[in-house]
Design a protein around this motif. Sequence first.
Motif, PDB file in Angstrom:
ATOM      1  N   SER A 158      59.127  51.012  38.240  1.00 49.52           N
ATOM      2  CA  SER A 158      58.335  51.939  37.416  1.00 49.52           C
ATOM      3  C   SER A 158      57.351  52.675  38.322  1.00 49.52           C
ATOM      4  N   SER A 159      56.743  53.722  37.778  1.00 55.49           N
ATOM      5  CA  SER A 159      55.801  54.507  38.579  1.00 55.49           C
ATOM      6  C   SER A 159      54.491  53.765  38.776  1.00 55.49           C
ATOM      7  N   ALA A 160      54.088  53.014  37.766  1.00 55.33           N
ATOM      8  CA  ALA A 160      52.828  52.261  37.856  1.00 55.33           C
ATOM      9  C   ALA A 160      52.905  51.026  36.979  1.00 55.33           C
ATOM     10  N   VAL A 161      52.186  50.023  37.396  1.00 54.75           N
ATOM     11  CA  VAL A 161      51.987  48.872  36.513  1.00 54.75           C
ATOM     12  C   VAL A 161      50.503  48.850  36.168  1.00 54.75           C
ATOM     13  N   ILE A 162      50.240  48.865  34.865  1.00 59.44           N
ATOM     14  CA  ILE A 162      48.846  48.790  34.415  1.00 59.44           C
ATOM     15  C   ILE A 162      48.607  47.348  33.994  1.00 59.44           C
TER      16      ILE A 162
ATOM     17  N   SER B 204      61.038  49.468  24.564  1.00 59.06           N
ATOM     18  CA  SER B 204      60.744  48.847  25.855  1.00 59.06           C
ATOM     19  C   SER B 204      61.819  49.222  26.859  1.00 59.06           C
ATOM     20  N   VAL B 205      61.423  49.944  27.891  1.00 60.74           N
ATOM     21  CA  VAL B 205      62.364  50.391  28.919  1.00 60.74           C
ATOM     22  C   VAL B 205      62.230  49.494  30.147  1.00 60.74           C
ATOM     23  N   ARG B 206      63.376  49.046  30.655  1.00 59.91           N
ATOM     24  CA  ARG B 206      63.358  48.128  31.800  1.00 59.91           C
ATOM     25  C   ARG B 206      64.076  48.701  33.023  1.00 59.91           C
ATOM     26  N   LYS B 207      64.675  49.894  32.850  1.00 61.56           N
ATOM     27  CA  LYS B 207      65.342  50.580  33.977  1.00 61.56           C
ATOM     28  C   LYS B 207      64.632  51.915  34.201  1.00 61.56           C
ATOM     29  N   TYR B 208      63.991  52.021  35.352  1.00 63.70           N
ATOM     30  CA  TYR B 208      63.197  53.221  35.644  1.00 63.70           C
ATOM     31  C   TYR B 208      63.777  54.002  36.819  1.00 63.70           C
ATOM     32  N   ASN B 209      63.461  55.308  36.836  1.00 64.73           N
ATOM     33  CA  ASN B 209      63.772  56.128  37.991  1.00 64.73           C
ATOM     34  C   ASN B 209      62.723  55.820  39.065  1.00 64.73           C
TER      35      ASN B 209
ATOM     36  N   LEU C 116      48.092  53.068  24.535  1.00 64.06           N
ATOM     37  CA  LEU C 116      48.557  53.572  25.833  1.00 64.06           C
ATOM     38  C   LEU C 116      50.074  53.804  25.809  1.00 64.06           C
ATOM     39  N   MET C 117      50.801  52.873  25.221  1.00 62.88           N
ATOM     40  CA  MET C 117      52.262  52.997  25.193  1.00 62.88           C
ATOM     41  C   MET C 117      52.712  54.191  24.336  1.00 62.88           C
ATOM     42  N   LEU C 118      51.995  54.445  23.250  1.00 58.14           N
ATOM     43  CA  LEU C 118      52.358  55.601  22.409  1.00 58.14           C
ATOM     44  C   LEU C 118      51.957  56.915  23.083  1.00 58.14           C
ATOM     45  N   ILE C 119      50.825  56.924  23.740  1.00 57.61           N
ATOM     46  CA  ILE C 119      50.387  58.126  24.465  1.00 57.61           C
ATOM     47  C   ILE C 119      51.399  58.457  25.562  1.00 57.61           C
ATOM     48  N   ALA C 120      51.867  57.428  26.262  1.00 50.86           N
ATOM     49  CA  ALA C 120      52.854  57.627  27.325  1.00 50.86           C
ATOM     50  C   ALA C 120      54.132  58.219  26.736  1.00 50.86           C
TER      51      ALA C 120
ATOM     52  N   VAL D 288      48.067  41.286  29.926  1.00 47.91           N
ATOM     53  CA  VAL D 288      49.415  41.851  29.878  1.00 47.91           C
ATOM     54  C   VAL D 288      49.589  42.881  30.998  1.00 47.91           C
ATOM     55  N   LEU D 289      50.812  43.006  31.476  1.00 48.38           N
ATOM     56  CA  LEU D 289      51.141  44.065  32.437  1.00 48.38           C
ATOM     57  C   LEU D 289      51.948  45.106  31.665  1.00 48.38           C
ATOM     58  N   ILE D 290      51.673  46.372  31.907  1.00 53.85           N
ATOM     59  CA  ILE D 290      52.464  47.426  31.264  1.00 53.85           C
ATOM     60  C   ILE D 290      53.104  48.283  32.355  1.00 53.85           C
ATOM     61  N   ALA D 291      54.446  48.245  32.405  1.00 57.29           N
ATOM     62  CA  ALA D 291      55.155  49.121  33.347  1.00 57.29           C
ATOM     63  C   ALA D 291      55.212  50.505  32.718  1.00 57.29           C
ATOM     64  N   LEU D 292      54.964  51.525  33.529  1.00 57.04           N
ATOM     65  CA  LEU D 292      54.904  52.908  33.050  1.00 57.04           C
ATOM     66  C   LEU D 292      55.710  53.801  33.988  1.00 57.04           C
ATOM     67  N   GLY D 293      56.624  54.591  33.421  1.00 51.37           N
ATOM     68  CA  GLY D 293      57.422  55.461  34.285  1.00 51.37           C
ATOM     69  C   GLY D 293      58.400  56.289  33.487  1.00 51.37           C
ATOM     70  N   LYS D 294      59.402  56.785  34.181  1.00 56.21           N
ATOM     71  CA  LYS D 294      60.429  57.625  33.554  1.00 56.21           C
ATOM     72  C   LYS D 294      61.709  56.798  33.472  1.00 56.21           C
TER      73      LYS D 294
END
Length: 210
Positions: free
Chosen positions: A79-83, A18-23, A147-151, A183-189
């Motif tokens: 994050s880049s997107a929240v799903i 789980s990453v909480r600091k994104y670019n 989704l999290m593993l695909i990311a 649930v919300l999923i933050a997605l990014g780098k």
Amino acid sequence: MTAVLTKTLTDVIKERRSVRKYNPNFKISKEEINEMLSLATLAPSSSNLQPWRFMVIQDEDTKKELRAIANNQEQVETSSAVIAVLGDKEMYKSVEKVYRSAHEAGFINEENMNRMIEGTNKLYPAAPEEARKNIAVFDAGLVSMQLMLIAKDRGYDTVPMGGFNKEQFAERFNVDDRYFPIVLIALGKADTPAHNTTRLPLEDVVIEHI
Ligand SMILES: Cc1cc2nc3c(=O)[nH]c(=O)nc-3n(C[C@H](O)[C@H](O)[C@H](O)COP(=O)(O)O)c2cc1C
């Protein structure tokens, strides 16, 4: 000769954290997010009714607003997107579409198609709403994990978040009564790698091995 390094599923599972600091400057395209979602929906679901729905939130102002109803969690904004993963309380309404397409694809015969449609229409609407919500929550968990593993496989990072005000979310995003936020999923780098976590020892979680 150059070696081709291929990540295995085991590598991806071990690397996901789980990453909480994104670019905040890194953007994933809408097309790529759709590709990932499309792959994620290959997850199994109860009677293949696929009771998951997604809202993809990438607009900066909207993410700011969402942060306020998600316990002010920074990753919502950076994050880049929240799903947002929503559940469908009336998943049986998809039965006709699901089984007709399987029939048209040549996967099931007409008799089995009709049997599935009839059975689902008998069983699901008669079940208490609570039971249907439980099914949707479980299936939404499966699609979320995929989704999290695909990311991760594509070099991105995620964090699932249950810490948000679901009533406020439903109101702000005009969620139809048929659906409910799960649930919300933050997605990014990642900007900073996630801290590591441990797991309970196997003997604590395997209750019986008969
Ligand atoms: C349903 C669910 C809800 C979660 N909610 C939050 C959350 O609101 N905020 C957060 O920072 N992490 C949240 N997490 C992440 C967990 O804290 C994290 O998965 C756990 O500590 C294990 O760490 P790992 O994902 O890095 O392996 C949630 C995880 C799950 C599965």
